[in-house]
Design a protein around this motif. Structure first.
Motif, PDB file in Angstrom:
ATOM      1  N   ASP A  11      60.135  70.687  86.890  1.00 55.21           N
ATOM      2  CA  ASP A  11      60.096  69.697  85.813  1.00 55.21           C
ATOM      3  C   ASP A  11      61.291  68.756  85.863  1.00 55.21           C
ATOM      4  O   ASP A  11      62.439  69.179  85.862  1.00 55.21           O
ATOM      5  CB  ASP A  11      60.045  70.407  84.462  1.00 55.21           C
ATOM      6  CG  ASP A  11      58.715  71.107  84.244  1.00 55.21           C
ATOM      7  OD1 ASP A  11      57.766  70.434  83.806  1.00 55.21           O
ATOM      8  OD2 ASP A  11      58.620  72.312  84.542  1.00 55.21           O
ATOM      9  N   SER A  17      56.593  64.236  83.011  1.00 51.64           N
ATOM     10  CA  SER A  17      55.679  63.663  82.035  1.00 51.64           C
ATOM     11  C   SER A  17      55.456  62.204  82.404  1.00 51.64           C
ATOM     12  O   SER A  17      56.218  61.623  83.184  1.00 51.64           O
ATOM     13  CB  SER A  17      56.271  63.748  80.628  1.00 51.64           C
ATOM     14  OG  SER A  17      57.403  62.888  80.517  1.00 51.64           O
ATOM     15  N   GLU A  33      49.074  68.572  86.455  1.00 48.14           N
ATOM     16  CA  GLU A  33      48.961  69.628  85.447  1.00 48.14           C
ATOM     17  C   GLU A  33      48.123  69.133  84.273  1.00 48.14           C
ATOM     18  O   GLU A  33      48.385  68.063  83.727  1.00 48.14           O
ATOM     19  CB  GLU A  33      50.341  70.043  84.939  1.00 48.14           C
ATOM     20  CG  GLU A  33      50.278  71.132  83.869  1.00 48.14           C
ATOM     21  CD  GLU A  33      51.627  71.479  83.274  1.00 48.14           C
ATOM     22  OE1 GLU A  33      51.722  72.522  82.597  1.00 48.14           O
ATOM     23  OE2 GLU A  33      52.587  70.712  83.471  1.00 48.14           O
ATOM     24  N   TYR A  35      46.724  70.407  80.423  1.00 50.65           N
ATOM     25  CA  TYR A  35      46.996  71.375  79.354  1.00 50.65           C
ATOM     26  C   TYR A  35      46.105  71.043  78.163  1.00 50.65           C
ATOM     27  O   TYR A  35      46.132  69.925  77.664  1.00 50.65           O
ATOM     28  CB  TYR A  35      48.469  71.341  78.949  1.00 50.65           C
ATOM     29  CG  TYR A  35      48.818  72.348  77.879  1.00 50.65           C
ATOM     30  CD1 TYR A  35      48.633  73.709  78.098  1.00 50.65           C
ATOM     31  CD2 TYR A  35      49.339  71.935  76.649  1.00 50.65           C
ATOM     32  CE1 TYR A  35      48.959  74.644  77.127  1.00 50.65           C
ATOM     33  CE2 TYR A  35      49.671  72.874  75.677  1.00 50.65           C
ATOM     34  CZ  TYR A  35      49.473  74.224  75.920  1.00 50.65           C
ATOM     35  OH  TYR A  35      49.786  75.149  74.944  1.00 50.65           O
ATOM     36  N   GLU A  36      45.324  72.025  77.760  1.00 51.16           N
ATOM     37  CA  GLU A  36      44.386  71.856  76.653  1.00 51.16           C
ATOM     38  C   GLU A  36      43.504  70.625  76.859  1.00 51.16           C
ATOM     39  O   GLU A  36      43.246  69.847  75.945  1.00 51.16           O
ATOM     40  CB  GLU A  36      45.135  71.786  75.321  1.00 51.16           C
ATOM     41  CG  GLU A  36      45.872  73.087  74.985  1.00 51.16           C
ATOM     42  CD  GLU A  36      46.579  73.048  73.650  1.00 51.16           C
ATOM     43  OE1 GLU A  36      46.765  71.929  73.107  1.00 51.16           O
ATOM     44  OE2 GLU A  36      46.928  74.123  73.142  1.00 51.16           O
ATOM     45  N   LEU A  40      49.121  66.422  81.632  1.00 49.52           N
ATOM     46  CA  LEU A  40      50.457  66.678  81.092  1.00 49.52           C
ATOM     47  C   LEU A  40      51.566  66.293  82.061  1.00 49.52           C
ATOM     48  O   LEU A  40      52.554  65.688  81.662  1.00 49.52           O
ATOM     49  CB  LEU A  40      50.594  68.156  80.722  1.00 49.52           C
ATOM     50  CG  LEU A  40      51.920  68.588  80.088  1.00 49.52           C
ATOM     51  CD1 LEU A  40      52.124  67.893  78.746  1.00 49.52           C
ATOM     52  CD2 LEU A  40      51.965  70.108  79.910  1.00 49.52           C
ATOM     53  N   SER A  41      51.431  66.646  83.341  1.00 47.18           N
ATOM     54  CA  SER A  41      52.493  66.400  84.311  1.00 47.18           C
ATOM     55  C   SER A  41      51.960  65.641  85.509  1.00 47.18           C
ATOM     56  O   SER A  41      50.793  65.801  85.896  1.00 47.18           O
ATOM     57  CB  SER A  41      53.125  67.715  84.768  1.00 47.18           C
ATOM     58  OG  SER A  41      53.710  68.399  83.681  1.00 47.18           O
ATOM     59  N   ARG A  66      59.859  77.771  84.015  1.00 44.46           N
ATOM     60  CA  ARG A  66      58.553  78.053  83.437  1.00 44.46           C
ATOM     61  C   ARG A  66      58.172  79.524  83.600  1.00 44.46           C
ATOM     62  O   ARG A  66      58.577  80.182  84.559  1.00 44.46           O
ATOM     63  CB  ARG A  66      57.478  77.211  84.138  1.00 44.46           C
ATOM     64  CG  ARG A  66      57.483  75.743  83.782  1.00 44.46           C
ATOM     65  CD  ARG A  66      56.417  75.025  84.562  1.00 44.46           C
ATOM     66  NE  ARG A  66      56.300  73.626  84.183  1.00 44.46           N
ATOM     67  CZ  ARG A  66      55.173  73.045  83.768  1.00 44.46           C
ATOM     68  NH1 ARG A  66      54.050  73.748  83.701  1.00 44.46           N
ATOM     69  NH2 ARG A  66      55.157  71.771  83.451  1.00 44.46           N
ATOM     70  N   GLU A  69      52.563  81.985  83.587  1.00 40.65           N
ATOM     71  CA  GLU A  69      51.384  81.294  83.067  1.00 40.65           C
ATOM     72  C   GLU A  69      51.547  79.781  83.126  1.00 40.65           C
ATOM     73  O   GLU A  69      50.630  79.056  83.528  1.00 40.65           O
ATOM     74  CB  GLU A  69      51.120  81.730  81.628  1.00 40.65           C
ATOM     75  CG  GLU A  69      49.927  81.063  80.975  1.00 40.65           C
ATOM     76  CD  GLU A  69      49.748  81.451  79.522  1.00 40.65           C
ATOM     77  OE1 GLU A  69      48.797  80.945  78.890  1.00 40.65           O
ATOM     78  OE2 GLU A  69      50.555  82.253  79.005  1.00 40.65           O
ATOM     79  N   GLN A  70      52.721  79.292  82.728  1.00 38.57           N
ATOM     80  CA  GLN A  70      52.967  77.852  82.755  1.00 38.57           C
ATOM     81  C   GLN A  70      52.989  77.318  84.185  1.00 38.57           C
ATOM     82  O   GLN A  70      52.501  76.224  84.460  1.00 38.57           O
ATOM     83  CB  GLN A  70      54.286  77.541  82.047  1.00 38.57           C
ATOM     84  CG  GLN A  70      54.246  77.783  80.554  1.00 38.57           C
ATOM     85  CD  GLN A  70      55.627  77.752  79.933  1.00 38.57           C
ATOM     86  OE1 GLN A  70      56.646  77.986  80.602  1.00 38.57           O
ATOM     87  NE2 GLN A  70      55.693  77.465  78.649  1.00 38.57           N
ATOM     88  N   ARG A  73      49.577  76.673  85.787  1.00 37.49           N
ATOM     89  CA  ARG A  73      48.827  75.489  85.351  1.00 37.49           C
ATOM     90  C   ARG A  73      48.994  74.315  86.305  1.00 37.49           C
ATOM     91  O   ARG A  73      48.210  73.366  86.285  1.00 37.49           O
ATOM     92  CB  ARG A  73      49.317  75.039  83.965  1.00 37.49           C
ATOM     93  CG  ARG A  73      49.016  75.980  82.827  1.00 37.49           C
ATOM     94  CD  ARG A  73      49.084  75.258  81.494  1.00 37.49           C
ATOM     95  NE  ARG A  73      50.305  74.523  81.269  1.00 37.49           N
ATOM     96  CZ  ARG A  73      51.211  74.816  80.340  1.00 37.49           C
ATOM     97  NH1 ARG A  73      51.026  75.880  79.558  1.00 37.49           N
ATOM     98  NH2 ARG A  73      52.284  74.081  80.167  1.00 37.49           N
TER      99      ARG A  73
END
Length: 278
Positions: A11, A17, A33, A35-36, A40-41, A66, A69-70, A73
């Motif tokens: 990151d 981002s 990446e 997310y939901e 995201l990335s 991270r 789990e993170q 992703r």
């Protein structure tokens, strides 16, 4: 036999981002990446290509704060990874799966040297305030962090909480909107040293093979300091601290272009090593 071990933070070093990516100017990007259901990335397209080629040419170890789990992703160019490091060094992934013996050794080291997580999270909560704390989380039963409104957070919070933690075997670091409290014994450099040892033992690395590292935050500082050669971007926590180390390279650019510059630097060092071997 591989010619370098490359350990890189993710990151704001490799991935960003959309807003952070644009700090250094616009460029063609790709999402790495979701997310939901939302992107995201991102990486610049050129950085993604450079990372993919680097992973094909030498041993690359993604190294991140991270959780597992993170990390999972992320669709990171160059995968799959023989080794990856997550949770700031508390977890070594071997072919994608956590090494239980390594984590058990880390947990024991934390128990021997640091105050309990519950004590630190309670103090973090006591010092926080709903006017500027957006979220408080624990990660992997190991460390804790706040997501904050940086503009409303007291200017002395990180310093004063850091002093409290320092006497209890913990450190405090700010990464953008996140304030981490991390046991001192949990660090990326220890995990990198273990991966390097294993790669030497199985013949993948020669003992003289250099370690190259990149990262932007205070949690990366020891990793950068212990590497044979290191680079950091001209943004992030280390830039705010004006942190330096012998031989450290600082990119000319910030934002997305910094990731390309870092990867160009990795490739240049790899090429120099290859010429030396020949």
């Amino acid at each position: 036999m591989t010619t370098a071990l490359v350990a890189t933070d993710l990151d704001r070093t490799m991935i960003y981002s959309r807003a952070a990516l644009a700090e250094g100017g616009s460029s063609e990007v790709q999402c790495v990446e979701m997310y939901e259901g939302a992107p995201l990335s991102f990486m610049t397209v050129r950085a993604a290509d450079l990372l993919d080629k680097l992973a094909a040419a030498t041993t690359v170890v993604p190294t991140t704060t991270r959780t597992v789990e993170q990390f999972r992703r992320i669709t990171l160019p160059g995968a799959p990874w023989r080794y990856a490091i997550t949770t700031n060094g508390a977890t070594i992934l071997v072919d994608g799966e956590p090494d239980r013996r390594w984590r058990a050794a880390v947990d024991q080291a934390v128990a021997d040297t640091a105050a309990p997580l519950d004590e630190v999270t309670a103090e973090m909560h006591r010092r926080g305030d709903d006017s500027w704390v957006l979220k408080q989380r624990t990660a992997d039963d190991l460390f804790c962090y706040l997501v904050v409104d940086v503009t409303a957070m007291p200017a002395t919070f990180v310093e004063t909480f850091g002093r409290w933690c320092a006497g209890r075997g913990w450190g405090v670091s700010q990464q953008g909107r996140k304030i981490y409290a991390m046991p001192d014994v949990v660090c990326k450099s220890r995990a990198i040293a273990e991966v390097r040892r294993r790669l030497i033992d199985d013949g993948t690395l020669d003992p003289a093979t250099p370690v190259l590292a990149a990262g932007d935050g205070a949690l990366d500082a020891e990793m950068l300091r212990s590497a044979d050669a290191a680079i950091r971007p001209r943004h992030g926590e280390l830039e705010l601290l004006q942190w330096q180390a012998p031989g450290l390279v600082v990119t000319e650019h910030s934002g997305g272009p910094a990731s390309e510059e870092i990867l160009d630097w990795f490739h240049a060092n790899l090429n120099r090593t290859l010429r030396h071997v020949r």
